[in-house]
Design an enzyme around this catalytic site. Structure first.
Site, PDB file in Angstrom:
ATOM      1  N   LYS A   1       0.823  -1.217   0.000  1.00  0.00           N
ATOM      2  CA  LYS A   1       0.000   0.000   0.000  1.00  0.00           C
ATOM      3  C   LYS A   1       0.856   1.266   0.000  1.00  0.00           C
ATOM      4  CE  LYS A   1      -3.269  -2.936   0.238  1.00  0.00           C
ATOM      5  NZ  LYS A   1      -3.795  -3.396  -1.038  1.00  0.00           N
TER       6      LYS A   1
ATOM      7  N   GLY B   1      -8.660  -5.925   3.868  1.00  0.00           N
ATOM      8  CA  GLY B   1      -9.728  -6.479   4.703  1.00  0.00           C
ATOM      9  C   GLY B   1      -9.754  -5.942   6.124  1.00  0.00           C
ATOM     10  N   GLY B   2      -9.106  -4.811   6.344  1.00  0.00           N
ATOM     11  CA  GLY B   2      -9.166  -4.186   7.665  1.00  0.00           C
ATOM     12  C   GLY B   2      -8.225  -4.787   8.689  1.00  0.00           C
TER      13      GLY B   2
ATOM     14  N   HIS C   1     -16.604   6.013   1.319  1.00  0.00           N
ATOM     15  CA  HIS C   1     -15.704   5.150   0.545  1.00  0.00           C
ATOM     16  C   HIS C   1     -16.287   5.065  -0.856  1.00  0.00           C
ATOM     17  CE1 HIS C   1     -13.175   1.449  -0.130  1.00  0.00           C
ATOM     18  NE2 HIS C   1     -14.066   1.357  -1.098  1.00  0.00           N
TER      19      HIS C   1
ATOM     20  N   GLU D   1      -9.657   2.612  -5.214  1.00  0.00           N
ATOM     21  CA  GLU D   1     -10.444   3.060  -4.065  1.00  0.00           C
ATOM     22  C   GLU D   1     -10.023   4.454  -3.607  1.00  0.00           C
ATOM     23  OE1 GLU D   1     -11.793  -1.127  -2.006  1.00  0.00           O
ATOM     24  OE2 GLU D   1     -10.168  -0.024  -1.018  1.00  0.00           O
TER      25      GLU D   1
ATOM     26  N   ARG E   1      -8.306  -7.214  -8.596  1.00  0.00           N
ATOM     27  CA  ARG E   1      -9.116  -8.430  -8.691  1.00  0.00           C
ATOM     28  C   ARG E   1     -10.543  -8.034  -9.065  1.00  0.00           C
ATOM     29  NH1 ARG E   1      -8.967  -7.298  -3.023  1.00  0.00           N
ATOM     30  NH2 ARG E   1     -11.019  -6.598  -2.358  1.00  0.00           N
TER      31      ARG E   1
ATOM     32  N   ARG F   1     -24.882  -7.659   1.094  1.00  0.00           N
ATOM     33  CA  ARG F   1     -24.256  -8.974   1.321  1.00  0.00           C
ATOM     34  C   ARG F   1     -24.995  -9.666   2.453  1.00  0.00           C
ATOM     35  NH1 ARG F   1     -17.722  -7.823   1.153  1.00  0.00           N
ATOM     36  NH2 ARG F   1     -17.760  -6.222  -0.467  1.00  0.00           N
TER      37      ARG F   1
END
Lengths: 453, 175
Positions: free
Chosen positions: A118, A165-166, A209, A276, A294, A340
């Site tokens: 990152k 994923g945090g 986001h 993002e 992805r 989801r």
């Protein structure tokens, strides 16, 4: 690039089903790899062939790179689609596959390597003139961290350089929390990624986001397919996603999309990817966060508003086909929202609720799409993530889409396991969500306040 | 929707037809040009043997399988189908079990292509006897017999892809 004729589906759950459907639409054969726990999965039944590759534990099955490539070679596959999660962003899988003459349906290994770190992604964005949140370089010691943190300002986020994923992410409000948070984040990052490297970034409390879907081919063409707002998150996991993002002014929307294209072109991006950003709606400013190399869980909302099948696009691009449409051909119709659905109990700390589904009666109708691998009698195994499906709804505008989604959730009958559907319905009917007055902290704050019980 | 994967015609007394079909379905994941291997045929025989169908015709690409039970209730099913029920006790109380593959990979039945196989039908083996190798992109892992006994059947074909826990050999256990 070789023409693809048989695809190994190196994943499970709804995305395995989604990939098989896309392959079938293109006339491609499929081989599903399954763990022992997934022998009777929907993907195993739908694929032309299934191969059991190991025990339920993902580290002994879906994550084993050599086994995945050996399964592809042994069953005559000329491509591997990794889905999302597991080995989706693994440059090693791409390298091993390609060295054996098997196409990897995804970006170049080099692209995945550059974007996996990152800090490097931030550095590249900075060089391209893309706005970044005030942040740090790699943290090497605590004394330095305090100095840098004070310069960035509070509150701030600790992030893992190898993150996703945090995991390894910690929100820090005050200097006295920094030392403990750094240590906890480092431990978590090391456990999750084998790399405990951390950096700091300014935290924007009322941010959205917003991410831009890009699609690139092996001939240098890169287009965007609009953006998604994924601000409803719990523990940095997205729960509800929508397209378009309604908080952007026309100018900001253009700038955001253009920034994503600049990043995509700089990477000579191939396949589907997501850039993002964090958006501060009050200041009408955006900041680059990271690139996900992805197909993402939330890709269907983009498919519904653009009419472009992203998984089919990935397969066509992987076989060397140039993009068959230009940016001007991409049009946006209506509004789409995805939620989801997890086999979890929101009233019991979101504990997973695996087990046999004794009733499965999904809603049907215009503008309703369900991406799921579940059916009546299916046993949700306890070994993997708890998502049992994604309900995606499309209508003319946001208000009508929310109404349609609520009706669809009401109509969806599932018995035998506890699901998050009533919880999701309560979120969608919440006045803040209805008006769009939310942020990435919105759901956490609601849960803390007990406002949903 | 996918095209028809294979052709099955089954006739006979149908007790639980859905389950019977599903069993064969679970075994047969071959499309026309995905080659069918011997071990898959034995699995089909296995499923047929357990089913209450009296006959079955199956075609996958060039391979045709025609199975018939002349006397569905007779115990000599094995004679006609080549199928021996596993874990069954015959009059001498001999127990037959299978040696399963510990990994998915290509099965190697000999140490090298120009060497004799690790075991042949009739061979007596000890539990730690290496009976095959599983090759995963060149990394070889040993498959050991795990039982003391006599190899009665080889259920896999050399150098074919075998699945995790696929039956490789049938072994008659001796005490």
């Amino acid at each position: 690039m070789n023409k693809i004729s048989r695809v190994l589906v190196a994943n499970r759950g709804e995305i395995a089903v989604r990939i098989i459907q896309a392959c079938q639409s293109l006339g491609l054969e499929t081989v599903a790899v399954v763990s022992n726990a997934d022998r009777n999965s929907m993907a195993a039944h739908m694929a032309d062939r299934s191969i059991c590759i190991g025990p339920p534990s993902a580290t002994e099955s879906y994550l084993k790179i050599d086994t995945l490539v050996a399964a592809a070679l042994g069953s005559g596959c000329d491509a591997i689609h990794p889905g999302y999660g597991f080995r989706a962003e693994s440059p090693e899988l791409a390298d091993v596959a390609r060295s054996h003459g098997v196409a990897f349906v995804g970006p170049q290994a080099e692209t995945m390597r550059r974007m996996a770190n990152k800090l490097q992604a931030r550095e590249e964005a900075k060089e391209l003139g893309i706005p970044l949140l005030p942040g740090s370089e790699l943290m090497t010691n605590n004394d330095e961290a305090f100095e840098v943190a004070n310069a960035i300002g509070w509150p701030l986020l600790i992030k893992a350089a190898a993150g996703g994923g945090g995991k390894g992410m910690k929100l820090v409000f005050a200097p006295e929390q920094l030392r403990d948070a750094l240590s906890a984040a480092g431990t978590e990052a090391l456990a999750a990624f084998g790399d405990g490297s951390l950096y700091l970034e300014r935290f924007v409390p009322k941010a959205h986001h917003v991410e831009v879907q890009i699609l690139g081919d092996s001939h240098g063409n890169v287009v965007h397919l609009g953006e998604r707002d994924c601000s409803v998150q719990r523990r940095y996991q997205k729960l509800i996603e929508e397209s378009p993002a309604t908080i952007l002014s026309p100018r900001l929307r253009e700038e955001l999309r253009e920034a994503a294209l600049v990043i995509g072109r700089n990477l000579s991006y191939e396949s589907a990817g997501t850039v993002e950003f964090l958006v501060d709606p009050e200041a009408q400013k955006f900041y680059f966060l990271e690139v996900n190399a992805r197909i993402q869980v939330e890709h269907p909302v983009t498919e519904l508003v653009t009419g472009i099948d992203l998984v089919q696009a990935q397969l066509r691009i992987a076989s060397g086909e140039p993009l068959w449409f230009s940016q001007e051909d991409v049009t946006f119709t209506g509004h789409a929202i995805e939620c989801r659905i997890n086999a979890e109990d929101p009233n019991n700390n979101f504990y997973p609720s695996p087990g046999r589904i004794t009733k499965w009666n999904p809603p049907v109708g215009e503008g309703i799409r369900l991406d799921s691998h579940c059916f009546e009698g299916y046993v949700v195994p306890p070994f993997y993530d708890s998502m049992i499906g994604k309900l995606i709804v499309h209508d003319q505008d946001r208000t009508q889409t929310m109404d349609r989604l609520q009706r669809a959730l009401d109509d969806f009958e599932v018995e035998g396991i506890t699901t998050t559907m009533p919880f999701l319905n309560s979120l969608i009917s919440n006045p803040d969500f209805q008006s769009g007055d939310i942020s990435t902290s919105w759901l956490e704050n609601l849960l803390k306040a007990g406002a949903l019980n | 929707m996918s095209t028809q994967l294979y052709e099955v015609v089954a006739k006979g007394r149908v007790g639980s037809a859905a389950t019977d079909c599903l069993d064969i379905d679970g075994v047969m994941k071959g499309k026309e040009n995905v080659p069918i291997v011997n071990s898959e045929i034995s699995k089909i025989m296995d499923a047929f043997g357990k089913s209450r169908f009296e006959s079955i015709y199956l075609r996958v690409g060039d391979v045709e399988v025609n199975l018939k039970k002349t006397d569905p209730v007779s115990s000599s099913l094995a004679d006609r189908t080549g199928f021996t029920p596993k874990n069954s006790l015959d009059s001498q109380h001999v127990k037959t079990v299978s040696i399963k593959s510990p990994l998915m990979g290509l099965i190697r039945l000999a140490p090298a292509s120009n060497e004799p196989p690790f075991v042949e039908v009739g061979a007596t083996v000890d539990p730690d006897k290496v009976v095959a190798l599983v090759d995963v992109l060149g990394t070889l892992s040993e498959v050991t017999a795990l039982y003391k006994g006599r190899i009665t059947k080889i259920l896999c074909e050399a150098d074919q892809l075998v699945e995790f826990q696929q039956d490789l050999f049938e072994i008659e256990i001796s005490d």
